[in-house]
Design an enzyme around this catalytic site. Sequence first.
Site, PDB file in Angstrom:
ATOM      1  N   ASP A 403       2.426   0.331   0.022  1.00  0.00           N
ATOM      2  CA  ASP A 403       1.078  -0.149  -0.309  1.00  0.00           C
ATOM      3  C   ASP A 403       0.140   0.193   0.850  1.00  0.00           C
ATOM      4  O   ASP A 403       0.588   0.586   1.930  1.00  0.00           O
ATOM      5  CB  ASP A 403       1.153  -1.663  -0.533  1.00  0.00           C
ATOM      6  CG  ASP A 403      -0.143  -2.227  -1.063  1.00  0.00           C
ATOM      7  OD1 ASP A 403      -0.922  -1.467  -1.681  1.00  0.00           O
ATOM      8  OD2 ASP A 403      -0.392  -3.435  -0.860  1.00  0.00           O
ATOM      9  N   GLU A 406      -3.660   4.419   1.635  1.00  0.00           N
ATOM     10  CA  GLU A 406      -4.774   5.383   1.472  1.00  0.00           C
ATOM     11  C   GLU A 406      -5.118   6.072   2.788  1.00  0.00           C
ATOM     12  O   GLU A 406      -5.521   7.230   2.728  1.00  0.00           O
ATOM     13  CB  GLU A 406      -6.002   4.638   0.908  1.00  0.00           C
ATOM     14  CG  GLU A 406      -5.785   4.087  -0.481  1.00  0.00           C
ATOM     15  CD  GLU A 406      -4.874   2.857  -0.516  1.00  0.00           C
ATOM     16  OE1 GLU A 406      -4.849   2.115   0.484  1.00  0.00           O
ATOM     17  OE2 GLU A 406      -4.191   2.653  -1.529  1.00  0.00           O
ATOM     18  N   ASP A 481      -5.045  -2.891  -7.621  1.00  0.00           N
ATOM     19  CA  ASP A 481      -5.520  -4.264  -7.824  1.00  0.00           C
ATOM     20  C   ASP A 481      -6.446  -4.396  -9.030  1.00  0.00           C
ATOM     21  O   ASP A 481      -7.665  -4.517  -8.901  1.00  0.00           O
ATOM     22  CB  ASP A 481      -6.207  -4.758  -6.551  1.00  0.00           C
ATOM     23  CG  ASP A 481      -5.217  -4.869  -5.403  1.00  0.00           C
ATOM     24  OD1 ASP A 481      -3.991  -4.822  -5.672  1.00  0.00           O
ATOM     25  OD2 ASP A 481      -5.657  -4.995  -4.248  1.00  0.00           O
TER      26      ASP A 481
END
Length: 811
Positions: A403, A406, A481
């Site tokens: 997670d 990015e 999300d």
Amino acid sequence: MLNSETIHPDHHHAPRAEGDRPLGEVKKVTEESNGAIRLHYTQGTLDFALYGDDFIQVTLLGTGDSNAVAGTKEVELPAVLPAEYVIDGQKLTLQGNKQVVEIDLQSSWITFGTKDGAFARQSGLSWNAQWKASAYFAKTAASRFYGLGEKAGFLNKAGERYEMWNTDVYSPHVQDIDALYQSIPFVIHADKEGAYGIFLDNPGRTFVDMRSFADSFSFGCAAGALRYYVITGPDLKSVVSRYTQLTGRAPMPPKWSLGYHQSRYSYMDQEEVLTLARTFREKGIPCDAIYLDIHYMESYRVFTFDPIRFPDPKAMMAELKEMGIRIVPIVDPGVKKTASDAVYREGLANDYFCRFIEGELFSGKVWPGESVFPDFSDPAAAAWWGDLHAFYTEIGISGIWNDMNEPSVFDSESKTMDAEVMHNNDGQPRTHGELHNLYGLWMSKATYLGLERLLDGERPFVLTRAGYAGIQKYAAVWTGDNRSYWEHLAQSIPMIMNLGMSGVAFTGADVGGFASHSGGELLARWTQAGALLPYFRNHSELGSIRQEPWAFGAAVEQICREYILLRYRLLPTIYSLFKEANETGVPIVRPLVLEYPNDPFVTNMNDQYMLGTDILLAPVLKPGVACRSVYLPEGQWYDYWTGERLSGGRHVLANAPLETMPIYIRGGAIIVEQGENAQHTTDPAAAAIRHIELYASASSSAETNQKLHYEDDGLTDQYRNGQYMNRELILQETHHSVSFSTRVVHAGLGEQTQAVSLTIHGLRNQLNQVRAWSSDNREIERLESIAVESNAAGTRMTLEFEQWPARIEWT
Ligand code: GLC
């Protein structure tokens, strides 16, 4: 929160920025050592290389790096084949085995085609101050666009413009948020003539614009070379498949990763995890994995367990194993910048963290506070990171959830790594700005390869939030999300379908919604839809109302149980579809347009999807609804629940009370199911019996339907060494008979003793004589038909066999 300042006139940029500079004229043409033909324009160079028979690689301004194009165990990369070119006046024609490219030497107009004719026309190439380089391709009002990876909004992207820049977006995902966590600059252009693809292989900031010009769509990059591949069609499926020949196909996932998964931010301690697992078993709700979100760690530091919350992970794992439940812990890239952290010390000593060119470490805040970030593009750092996962594999963990990759950085102005940070990039250093969209892929690759080394032949499972083209080789993708909004349930369907059309077949959204608060009706509907999407995980946010299957009372719990059971029942079919994706790149879940490309009703169908070729799902995506309109394409369809047969090519009104998600099966379908009530994928109850459901096509002419049914051990990489079973299943119908035959085409799995029950639906009533033969061609004497029932759709007959029958005939 945005305010009106956002629309200040100073913030407005014209789509085609002022000062666009064309390439000019061609001065000379050269043949390069890498097989490319290079056109030297007044203002720069343009290279063409023909890959295999189906790809044309174009590179403007430089030689370009290949970022996502690489051969894999699954699929060999097409080779650059020598191209022949002739110049006739102002036209240069380049010929490959199949490809034909015509270049106007004065205007930089380019026509792409095959020997069967032209399929795409490039109307310009330019660069300007904002976008380093852009290319323009012709489009018409009938042009449709698919793919583009993980984007909110509808299936057909005509009229949209997207930027590609991996971004952690917690704000509600809405149609005009153009950059989410994944960037896949691959677009398919389709119209009634056919389809072709364009893959822009540039991991910096890029855009694809299908909005700004009436007669063209454009794409471009802000840094690096503009390198793109034009991929021939003529049909959608072959474009998708060919795209995955370039960027890779997914390995077979471990079967447990296809079960139902339960997650929450966070299950706070060992006891809560065990109680959760026991509750699944007590309630008879199948579950294969529980996720540990950031609270399992000590102060959110990766490669730790909090000693108070999780005092004995080994014992926890042992008890879970007994129940057939795996653990998937979250691992973020940020390593806490503190001398007391062993990973930080080791990474620093070996120079594995990202730095600015002057040598200063890049750091920023994420969950553990001030953190540094491994440079996964450095092979040594990637290997180190992969090996660190021994911490997890030693206690029996084989799945990791990546997670924040990015990467998300809370306190930097850009909310990500500074564009000036350097990456080793396997010895060819580049700035983060040039390679940003690769960071998540690098992390998942390092994780996947590390697990592969550590697991001794067991298949790893990696789930990732961020990624770039080719991510399918290393990880499954969830859409980040989302929220417990009905709109997000609806939006997840086209998002997942377009990810599939972009080579990423193993995908899903957080079932029940991550942020905001779910409710019983929403959870029931979302579980129904999620049960037949590739990746099936219920996940919710810290502080949100609980949303485990039993959270909203007995009625919703029963609906969740039923659909989770349905998922497990259909696993053999889903697994064969994963194999198809592994071999061809064609996705598991498909928009109807992929199966019915000439049907004008399905070109932008967002609220129905297909599991393979045979199962059509029409989830309910709004509250307070007890029926919905369903479009059935041409052919015959069976209502999965009632057995009613309906002819397609029309809309029908489906009955859909809360306990029912409308499901239709194509006439001619062969569906393999497994034993009832399996509680997890390694439950012996699942393996002992196969149910085959046959649906007569009931067409007036003779019809043959065929299917490959695939099975392997579901756990190891031995399928790569031939340890699998492939069965060809054939359903043949004429006016006088129906026959079903099975033939083992690859027997690599050892002796299998599987009982088989077989149900045929929609058999013409007069075909009531049934005979069967075993694989050694002996007629099976005692044929137990355990149920025969006739209704308007014909006869339904169920037969039982001690093992797979070779042939059954109804006359
Ligand atoms: C991010 C993830 C989410 C996770 C949370 C805490 O928001 O997208 O799934 O639960 O971080 O780790």
